[in-house]
Motif scaffolding. Structure first.
Motif, PDB file in Angstrom:
ATOM      1  N   PRO A  48       0.830  -1.212   0.000  1.00  0.00           N
ATOM      2  CA  PRO A  48       0.000   0.000   0.000  1.00  0.00           C
ATOM      3  C   PRO A  48       0.860   1.256   0.000  1.00  0.00           C
ATOM      4  O   PRO A  48       1.997   1.253   0.486  1.00  0.00           O
ATOM      5  N   GLU A  49       0.331   2.312  -0.555  1.00  0.00           N
ATOM      6  CA  GLU A  49       1.070   3.576  -0.562  1.00  0.00           C
ATOM      7  C   GLU A  49       1.103   4.163   0.844  1.00  0.00           C
ATOM      8  O   GLU A  49       0.138   4.060   1.602  1.00  0.00           O
ATOM      9  N   ARG A  50       2.228   4.784   1.164  1.00  0.00           N
ATOM     10  CA  ARG A  50       2.389   5.385   2.485  1.00  0.00           C
ATOM     11  C   ARG A  50       2.450   6.904   2.330  1.00  0.00           C
ATOM     12  O   ARG A  50       3.461   7.538   2.595  1.00  0.00           O
ATOM     13  N   ALA A 191       4.865   2.683  10.307  1.00  0.00           N
ATOM     14  CA  ALA A 191       5.077   3.958   9.621  1.00  0.00           C
ATOM     15  C   ALA A 191       3.947   4.917   9.988  1.00  0.00           C
ATOM     16  O   ALA A 191       2.775   4.530   9.996  1.00  0.00           O
ATOM     17  N   VAL A 192       4.293   6.159  10.313  1.00  0.00           N
ATOM     18  CA  VAL A 192       3.304   7.145  10.744  1.00  0.00           C
ATOM     19  C   VAL A 192       3.587   8.494  10.093  1.00  0.00           C
ATOM     20  O   VAL A 192       4.685   8.744   9.585  1.00  0.00           O
TER      21      VAL A 192
END
Length: 226
Positions: A48-50, A191-192
């Motif tokens: 998925p794109e981040r 990832a945030v």
């Protein structure tokens, strides 16, 4: 991870490590290696794109206590002598832990993956050395047998008995171990977007820490939970 760890320690390459390596290869312009990695691991083709998630929180979970060496031994008479065999063993046990994860206040949660199985490493290491340990033990027993026979010749029955008892008592396995190591190390990685978060860390089914963290863009924060 793909060779020895998978074969001997039942530890596969963590997915998050594969993703991180794939990202690094692309950033370094190593396209051929990144392509090969995608061919080996299909999930890389559907990541998925981040968008905007440029910061990361990584938690290293130290779980349990490494299995300790124990003595396996037996005593029996041979040729009128008392012989004691003593070998170190590690009793294998299932590696199972309760919920281990990293969760942040927006609801996102990353479950930990096994990165290091110290129980399996300790057990395999001992098995690899077993023949050598047995050879050393046999050599000691032969030497002690010779000493016992000499004691009998020089001091009679009492010398024989004393030497036999001494040989049996001193024949004991080496059970020294790395007692402070965990049974396993797992890693959770999330990832945030840059900002402030309430972070909940769970290890082996229990919430072990709740922290408030602020992360900047491109910041990687590594936490240790033991």
């Amino acid at each position: 991870y793909e060779d020895d760890y998978a074969k001997y320690f039942d530890t596969k390459a963590p997915r998050q490590l594969i993703e991180a390596l794939h990202s690094l290869l692309n950033k370094r312009g190593r396209r051929d290696e990144a392509k090969q990695l995608r061919e080996n691991y299909d999930f890389l083709k559907k990541l998925p794109e981040r968008k905007g998630m440029t910061a990361e929180i990584i938690v290293i979970h130290e779980l349990g206590a490494v299995a300790q060496k124990e003595r396996s031994e037996f005593v029996y008479p041979i040729g009128g002598q008392i012989v004691r065999f003593s070998f170190p063993v590690i009793r294998k046990k299932p590696l199972f832990f309760g919920k281990t994860s990293l969760k942040i206040s927006n609801g996102d949660e990353a479950f930990a993956e096994l990165a290091q199985n110290f129980d399996a490493i300790a057990s395999q290491n001992l098995e690899d050395r077993r023949l050598r340990l047995m050879a050393k033990s046999a050599a000691r027993l032969i030497l002690k047998g010779q000493i016992t026979q000499k004691a009998e010749k020089e001091f009679g029955p009492l010398g024989f008995i004393a030497a036999s008892i001494y040989g049996a008592v001193t024949e004991t396995a080496d059970t020294r171990s790395w007692t402070l190591l965990p049974a396993a190390v797992s890693v959770s990685r999330l990832a945030v977007k840059p900002g402030s978060y309430d972070v909940e860390i769970s290890s082996n089914g229990k919430v072990s820490a709740v922290k408030k963290l602020t992360l900047k863009a491109d910041q990687i924060l590594i936490l240790r939970d033991d």
